[in-house]
Design a protein around this motif. Structure first.
Motif, mmCIF file in Angstrom:
data_model
loop_
_atom_site.group_PDB
_atom_site.id
_atom_site.type_symbol
_atom_site.label_atom_id
_atom_site.label_comp_id
_atom_site.label_asym_id
_atom_site.label_seq_id
_atom_site.Cartn_x
_atom_site.Cartn_y
_atom_site.Cartn_z
ATOM 1 N N SER A 1 29.222 98.721 15.563
ATOM 2 C CA SER A 1 30.539 98.488 16.175
ATOM 3 C C SER A 1 30.414 98.228 17.673
ATOM 4 O O SER A 1 31.121 98.829 18.488
ATOM 5 N N GLU B 1 31.373 95.811 19.352
ATOM 6 C CA GLU B 1 32.581 95.211 19.927
ATOM 7 C C GLU B 1 33.515 96.252 20.557
ATOM 8 O O GLU B 1 34.331 95.920 21.412
ATOM 9 N N LEU B 2 33.396 97.494 20.115
ATOM 10 C CA LEU B 2 34.248 98.560 20.653
ATOM 11 C C LEU B 2 33.987 98.835 22.131
ATOM 12 O O LEU B 2 34.897 99.216 22.866
ATOM 13 N N ILE C 1 36.184 97.263 24.787
ATOM 14 C CA ILE C 1 37.588 97.564 24.497
ATOM 15 C C ILE C 1 37.954 98.969 24.980
ATOM 16 O O ILE C 1 39.037 99.187 25.537
ATOM 17 N N THR D 1 34.371 87.810 14.340
ATOM 18 C CA THR D 1 34.482 89.229 14.713
ATOM 19 C C THR D 1 34.874 89.378 16.174
ATOM 20 O O THR D 1 35.692 90.244 16.527
ATOM 21 N N GLU E 1 38.615 88.486 16.460
ATOM 22 C CA GLU E 1 39.477 89.510 15.862
ATOM 23 C C GLU E 1 39.585 90.752 16.741
ATOM 24 O O GLU E 1 40.555 91.507 16.635
ATOM 25 N N ASN E 2 38.586 90.959 17.589
ATOM 26 C CA ASN E 2 38.598 92.121 18.480
ATOM 27 C C ASN E 2 38.967 91.759 19.915
ATOM 28 O O ASN E 2 38.782 92.557 20.835
ATOM 29 N N LEU F 1 37.674 89.547 21.985
ATOM 30 C CA LEU F 1 36.553 89.299 22.897
ATOM 31 C C LEU F 1 36.240 87.804 22.958
ATOM 32 O O LEU F 1 36.607 87.043 22.064
#
Length: 212
Positions: free
Chosen positions: A141, A143-144, A147, A163, A166-167, A169
């Protein structure tokens, strides 16, 4: 009788595409091969023993000689830097390594942080750019990280970019194109050269569209 070869492979996309490639090259792998939950699978008719491992562990098994051959992503090869030989670009599981983060944001001037499950690759890349950053190793994860404010940027694998989108980025820089490679233990390469060369030749013919 054929010489037994042990091949380390990761489960997932690489495994599925590698099995299909081996079949196209004329190797007789049973139909139920992909459905097995075993971690070690023997294919007696081809004298193959497959070890199913985590992607990052494949080069380790090959380096230490518990596997003669391995199939590993170039991302893993760049990160692990194991003492193995890279024999062939299999041209499967194509993706790339990239730097990403939140849109319209700059790196922190005081203490820039980069999160990645590829800390060595990330450190080398930013060093080449002349940027001194703190690398934060994460195992999933990724991508977290930007964020929740853990890092300014991430370095991760990108396949379609879905991905990231969707996040929320965006991609900032592309680091390296990635495909899966056939690797070999240096000792096995000398002692089992005839069998290994046969496999490389057959796979090469398939990759380049040569038909016998």
């Amino acid at each position: 009788m054929k010489e037994m070869l042990t091949i380390a492979m990761p489960k997932g996309r690489i495994f599925d595409e590698a099995v299909e490639l081996l079949r196209q090259a004329g190797f007789n792998l049973p139909p139920e091969f992909e459905d097995s939950r075993k971690l070690i699978i023997d294919v007696e008719q081809e004298q193959f023993r497959f070890i199913l491992a985590k992607p990052m562990d494949v080069p380790t098994y090959v380096e230490h000689g518990v596997a003669d051959l391995g199939i590993a992503g170039k991302d893993v090869m760049l990160e692990e830097e194991r003492d193995v030989y890279e024999l062939l670009d299999l041209k499967i599981s194509a993706c790339y390594l990239a730097v990403a983060g939140l849109p319209n944001t700059k790196m922190n001037d005081v203490a820039p942080k980069v999160a990645s499950k590829y800390p060595n690759v990330a450190a080398a890349y930013f060093r080449e750019q002349g940027e001194q950053v703190e690398i934060i190793k994460l195992n999933g994860s990724i991508e977290l990280a930007p964020i929740i404010g853990l890092s300014d940027r991430i370095v991760d694998i990108v396949s379609t970019g879905k991905t990231l989108v969707e996040n929320g980025l965006v991609e900032y820089e592309r680091i390296a194109d990635i495909t899966s490679r056939l690797i070999v233990n240096p000792v096995s390469y000398r002692t089992k050269d005839e069998r290994i060369s046969e496999i490389v030749d057959k796979l090469t013919d398939v990759i380049h569209g040569v038909r016998s």
